[in-house]
Design a protein around this motif. Structure first.
Motif, short mmCIF file in Angstrom:
data_model
loop_
_atom_site.label_atom_id
_atom_site.label_comp_id
_atom_site.label_asym_id
_atom_site.label_seq_id
_atom_site.Cartn_x
_atom_site.Cartn_y
_atom_site.Cartn_z
N ASN A 1 0.82 -1.21 0.00
CA ASN A 1 0.00 0.00 0.00
C ASN A 1 0.85 1.26 0.00
OD1 ASN A 1 -2.45 -1.49 0.06
ND2 ASN A 1 -2.23 -1.77 2.26
N LEU A 2 1.87 1.26 -0.85
CA LEU A 2 2.77 2.37 -1.09
C LEU A 2 3.74 2.65 0.06
CD1 LEU A 2 0.43 4.95 -2.89
CD2 LEU A 2 1.92 3.22 -3.91
N GLY A 3 3.72 1.84 1.11
CA GLY A 3 4.61 2.07 2.24
C GLY A 3 5.43 0.84 2.58
N ILE A 4 6.22 0.94 3.65
CA ILE A 4 7.00 -0.20 4.12
C ILE A 4 6.09 -1.09 4.96
CG2 ILE A 4 9.14 1.14 4.11
CD1 ILE A 4 8.95 1.20 7.20
N PRO A 5 6.41 -2.36 5.14
CA PRO A 5 5.61 -3.25 5.99
C PRO A 5 5.57 -2.73 7.43
CG PRO A 5 7.11 -4.52 4.62
CD PRO A 5 7.52 -3.09 4.47
N SER A 6 4.45 -2.92 8.09
CA SER A 6 4.33 -2.46 9.48
C SER A 6 5.31 -3.18 10.39
CB SER A 6 2.89 -2.66 9.98
OG SER A 6 2.54 -4.04 9.97
N THR A 7 5.68 -4.42 10.02
CA THR A 7 6.65 -5.15 10.83
C THR A 7 8.02 -4.47 10.79
OG1 THR A 7 7.02 -6.58 8.91
CG2 THR A 7 5.55 -7.41 10.62
N LEU A 8 8.38 -3.91 9.63
CA LEU A 8 9.66 -3.20 9.52
C LEU A 8 9.60 -1.89 10.29
CD1 LEU A 8 12.49 -2.94 8.39
CD2 LEU A 8 11.50 -2.00 6.28
N LYS A 9 8.46 -1.21 10.25
CA LYS A 9 8.30 0.03 11.03
C LYS A 9 8.43 -0.27 12.51
CE LYS A 9 7.21 4.40 11.74
NZ LYS A 9 7.05 4.48 13.20
#
Length: 209
Positions: free
Chosen positions: A98-106
């Motif tokens: 969804n145009l962003g980095i994975p939430s796990t990486l955040k």
């Protein structure tokens, strides 16, 4: 002996293109740097909990970790920070969701970006404390976004890594992976070529203006 830390964030584990690219890069790095040590952390297999107020409080004051839950969370963050501090080279496998980095990486970033540990505020601004490291970021995307306003991933990762002191950053892109088998094969082949060019480069990439 060089130490390489590989962080995988694809939700499909070893089937994720970003994970495959990161693993391919690590293998190539070992070939170019015999005797190096590789640590792999898979955020799909072992997700890092999202940061909450209880855990955040312990980052500012470790003595605030009084409950077993807080102590475990602080211990995990200390482990993640230690892996990054010891690494000479950071390799990130990053898909686009969804145009962003994975939430796990955040979540991983939120546990390693810690004031007075990996960065500090000074009279002249923020100083990153994780210096003299290289970062190679494998970007796997279904569409084609590099160099466009929609590529917020690249800008965010540049800013975040430089915030903690890592400024020698190489981005390697495999794009258009959802545009059919032929396009996918071409994109992956191009990414492999970019890897070898990055490994052969002796000059620090820095952060493009």
């Amino acid at each position: 002996m060089k130490k390489l830390l590989q962080i995988n964030s694809g939700m499909h584990g070893s089937a994720s293109h970003s994970t495959q690219l990161a693993s391919e890069f690590s293998e190539a790095y070992l070939h170019h740097n015999p005797g190096s040590e590789v640590t792999v952390r898979d955020l799909n297999a072992s997700p890092v909990p999202h940061l909450n107020a209880e855990t955040f409080a312990t980052f500012h004051d470790p003595e605030a970790a009084v409950s077993p839950k807080q102590k475990d969370a602080l211990s995990l963050s200390d482990t993640l920070v230690g892996e990054l501090q010891e690494a000479d080279v950071l390799v990130l496998g990053v898909p686009m969701y969804n145009l962003g980095i994975p939430s796990t990486l955040k979540a991983w970033i939120d546990h390693v970006a810690r004031a007075r540990v990996t960065f500090r505020y000074t009279a002249t601004g923020v100083e990153g404390l994780l210096q003299n490291k290289k970062a190679y970021i494998m970007m796997a995307r279904g569409g084609e976004y590099a160099g466009t306003p929609a590529d917020v991933q690249t800008q965010y990762l540049k800013l975040m890594l430089s915030f903690i002191g890592i400024t020698d950053i190489h981005f390697i892109y495999a794009e258009g992976l959802a545009k059919g088998p032929e396009k996918q094969a071409t994109a992956l082949q191009a990414a492999t070529q970019q890897m070898h060019e990055a490994l052969q480069s002796k000059e620090p990439a820095g952060i493009p203006v």
